[in-house]
Motif scaffolding. Structure first.
Motif, short mmCIF file in Angstrom:
data_model
loop_
_atom_site.label_atom_id
_atom_site.label_comp_id
_atom_site.label_asym_id
_atom_site.label_seq_id
_atom_site.Cartn_x
_atom_site.Cartn_y
_atom_site.Cartn_z
N MET A 1 0.80 -1.04 0.04
CA MET A 1 0.10 0.11 0.07
C MET A 1 0.83 1.31 0.12
SD MET A 1 -3.07 -0.89 -0.14
CE MET A 1 -2.76 -1.94 -1.17
N ALA A 2 1.96 1.20 0.48
CA ALA A 2 2.97 2.52 0.89
C ALA A 2 3.49 2.52 -0.43
CB ALA A 2 3.88 2.16 1.74
N PHE A 3 3.87 1.39 -1.23
CA PHE A 3 4.65 1.58 -2.69
C PHE A 3 3.45 2.27 -3.59
CE2 PHE A 3 4.69 -0.77 -6.77
CZ PHE A 3 6.15 0.02 -7.09
N LEU A 4 2.27 1.75 -3.60
CA LEU A 4 1.45 2.37 -4.54
C LEU A 4 1.07 3.80 -4.37
CD1 LEU A 4 -1.47 -0.59 -4.78
CD2 LEU A 4 0.50 -0.14 -6.31
N TYR B 1 11.00 -5.37 -15.35
CA TYR B 1 11.10 -4.67 -16.26
C TYR B 1 9.95 -3.56 -16.35
CZ TYR B 1 11.25 -2.51 -21.07
OH TYR B 1 11.27 -1.53 -22.03
N PHE B 2 8.73 -4.09 -16.68
CA PHE B 2 7.65 -3.39 -16.69
C PHE B 2 7.28 -2.67 -15.44
CE2 PHE B 2 6.63 -6.30 -20.29
CZ PHE B 2 6.74 -5.28 -21.36
N ILE B 3 7.98 -3.13 -14.43
CA ILE B 3 7.48 -2.33 -13.07
C ILE B 3 7.88 -1.02 -13.11
CG2 ILE B 3 7.79 -2.52 -10.68
CD1 ILE B 3 6.79 -5.35 -10.66
N PHE B 4 9.33 -1.34 -13.41
CA PHE B 4 10.23 -0.16 -13.32
C PHE B 4 10.05 0.81 -14.51
CE2 PHE B 4 12.65 -2.84 -10.29
CZ PHE B 4 12.97 -1.90 -9.37
N LEU B 5 9.69 0.16 -15.51
CA LEU B 5 9.55 1.11 -16.74
C LEU B 5 8.29 1.92 -16.46
CD1 LEU B 5 9.76 1.78 -19.84
CD2 LEU B 5 8.32 0.02 -20.36
N HIS B 6 7.12 1.24 -15.69
CA HIS B 6 6.05 2.23 -15.39
C HIS B 6 6.39 3.02 -14.15
CE1 HIS B 6 3.09 -1.24 -16.90
NE2 HIS B 6 4.01 -0.70 -17.59
N LEU C 1 -2.07 2.06 -8.39
CA LEU C 1 -2.32 0.91 -8.93
C LEU C 1 -2.44 0.84 -10.60
CD1 LEU C 1 -3.16 -1.93 -8.43
CD2 LEU C 1 -5.68 -1.30 -8.02
N MET C 2 -3.38 1.69 -11.12
CA MET C 2 -3.64 1.74 -12.44
C MET C 2 -2.06 1.74 -13.18
SD MET C 2 -6.57 0.98 -12.70
CE MET C 2 -6.71 0.93 -14.56
N ASN C 3 -1.38 2.74 -12.74
CA ASN C 3 -0.04 2.80 -13.40
C ASN C 3 0.78 1.66 -13.49
OD1 ASN C 3 2.20 4.68 -14.42
ND2 ASN C 3 3.15 3.68 -12.56
N MET C 4 0.76 0.74 -12.48
CA MET C 4 1.29 -0.32 -12.63
C MET C 4 0.89 -1.25 -13.76
SD MET C 4 4.25 -0.54 -10.58
CE MET C 4 4.37 1.13 -11.15
N ILE C 5 -0.49 -1.28 -13.87
CA ILE C 5 -1.14 -2.06 -14.78
C ILE C 5 -0.96 -1.56 -16.18
CG2 ILE C 5 -3.38 -3.25 -15.25
CD1 ILE C 5 -4.10 -3.08 -12.31
N ILE C 6 -1.44 -0.06 -16.64
CA ILE C 6 -1.68 0.05 -17.77
C ILE C 6 -0.98 1.05 -18.27
CG2 ILE C 6 -4.26 -0.50 -17.45
CD1 ILE C 6 -4.56 2.55 -17.61
N ALA C 7 0.29 1.32 -17.63
CA ALA C 7 1.31 2.44 -18.35
C ALA C 7 1.68 2.11 -19.70
CB ALA C 7 2.18 2.60 -17.21
#
Length: 463
Positions: free
Chosen positions: A76-79, A181-186, A100-106
């Motif tokens: 939760m703190a990360f989001l 990779y996608f987590i850090f890209l987002h 949350l949406m950024n991690m999913i659809i960025a």
């Protein structure tokens, strides 16, 4: 450095720290990487450092107590941290959603923009970087092809290739690294829902006061609502007051009640409180949703509303006392702690509802304030090692603690149970000697088999 290169390097670090590993110091190291990336490569600081501190602090709490609850709070703190990086001036509930949406659809959003906008295609990769990527891919393919050819032509070279271990390049590892990779890209190239954020910024916390005097017909309608609300709040006050009087009578004779009946009373009190609070907030929101707040003769309904809030707070106190007595007699459990947590949240909800009525706030204020309070509560509750706290209280304060319940908690309480067994080699505890010793031995064995990325405080305090 190109954003994709940063993401790839970070993904390898992410995989190295977390792949096929349990949580421990690795979450703290990942948090340091995330904060460092956003701090170093941001054009300018966008958010207060308190959110970075909260994110890192919850990772430290996971190191001290690697339980599922601590991991949840850390997530939760990360989001929230990611959401605040995107929208530093917006509400916390929206920051969580945006994170949350950024991690999913960025990536999907940026890919769609890339194909729709020719200018984006031109500036996405410079010819030099594009040619470098093509060269690296071509070189890797040629290295593989020629290595396979040379392997058959030269036995020494073939033996050298055979000694290279590529077992770590499994499909699950590649997939995990791709996710990293996608987590850090987002994180580095986030999705910014500007329209949604702009709408949130325009939402004020205060009710809008009418600029013109009310018409006679509208004033008559508001007077009717005032009368209806006064009758409703008056009736509810009388009912709740009668209930509290009878509940007080029940508390005064609680010494003659069995624990099973007392347990039912606590649970029924929680259900009654839940229903009462939901009704209270819903009814208050209905009657104080608009212009009734601004009529001159609304003091009567407001007084009745305040008295109902106070009576609900008294109901909270009664329920708190019942649960406390229950805990003092039988010990702490997660359900009984859950009752205390629920009561704290109820107190916060009633206080913010009072402020909403007294200071002419709107529904958005309640959402923003209560979610902010919820995050603060989660943050501070992550400081407590709950399994250890439950075990410590029950072993020290309860004459005959429920050892079976303590054995079913996480293994982090193994040292406490073993110490209690060593100090009490008689009585009821001897029935659980084998189970306690086995649990402690398994925990110590599990600690010894962990890799350094999974280390927690227990690696350093094991006896």
């Amino acid at each position: 450095m190109n954003i994709h290169i940063k993401s790839i390097v970070s993904a390898f670090a992410f995989s190295f720290l977390l792949y096929s590993k349990s949580v421990g110091i690795n979450l703290f190291l990942v948090a340091i990487i995330v904060v460092a990336l956003l701090t170093i490569f941001q054009e300018k600081p966008k958010m207060p450092s308190v959110y970075a501190f909260a994110y890192i602090f919850t990772a430290i709490m996971v190191f001290f107590d690697p339980t599922n609850f601590k991991v949840f709070v850390h997530l939760m703190a990360f989001l929230l941290y990611i959401g605040k990086n995107i929208a530093p001036k917006n509400s916390l509930y929206l920051n969580w959603f945006v994170g949350l949406m950024n991690m999913i659809i960025a990536s999907l959003y940026h890919l769609n923009s890339y194909f729709k906008n020719p200018e984006e295609q031109k500036k996405s990769l410079s010819p030099r970087i594009l040619n470098s990527i093509k060269g690296i891919i071509a070189a890797l393919l040629l290295l593989v092809v020629f290595s396979l050819m040379y392997k058959n032509a030269n036995p020494v070279f073939g033996n050298l290739l055979a000694q290279i271990n590529f077992d770590f390049l499994s499909f699950p590892w590649l997939l995990f690294t791709l996710v990293g990779y996608f987590i850090f890209l987002h994180i580095l190239r986030p999705y910014n829902p500007e329209k949604l954020l702009a709408i949130d910024c325009t939402q004020k916390n205060e009710l809008k006061k009418p600029e013109l005097p009310f018409s006679a017909a509208y004033q008559s309608k508001l007077d009717g609502e005032h009368i209806l609300g006064s009758i409703v709040f008056g009736a509810l006050n009388v009912l709740l007051l009668i209930f509290l009087v009878t509940d007080l009578m029940y508390l005064l004779q609680s010494h003659a009640i069995s624990y099973s009946e007392y347990s039912k009373s606590v649970h029924h009190g929680i259900y009654a409180l839940l229903f009462s609070i939901v009704c209270a907030i819903a009814i208050i929101l209905y009657f104080f949703r608009g212009d009734l707040n601004f009529i001159e003769n609304n003091k009567h309904i407001k007084t009745l509303c305040y008295s109902w809030i106070v009576l609900n707070l008294i109901l909270v106190v009664f329920t708190w006392y019942k649960n406390y007595e229950y805990v003092a007699a039988l010990g702490l459990t997660y359900k009984r702690i859950g009752v205390f947590i629920y009561l704290i949240l109820v107190i916060m909800g009633l206080c913010t509802t009072y402020v909403k009525v007294a200071q002419l706030k709107n529904f958005i204020y309640l959402v923003r304030t209560n979610i902010a309070l919820l995050f603060v509560f989660l943050f501070f509750s992550s400081v407590i090692p709950w399994d250890n706290a439950i075990t410590a209280y029950n072993l020290k304060q309860i004459t005959t603690p429920d050892i079976n319940y303590l054995l079913n908690l996480e293994d982090t309480n193994s040292f406490q149970l073993q110490e209690y067994l060593n100090q009490n080699k008689n009585g009821n505890i001897l029935k659980f000697e084998e189970k306690i010793s086995k649990k402690n031995a398994n925990f110590v064995k599990d600690l010894s088999q962990k890799k350094w990325q999974e280390y927690s405080i227990y690696q350093f305090i094991q006896k």
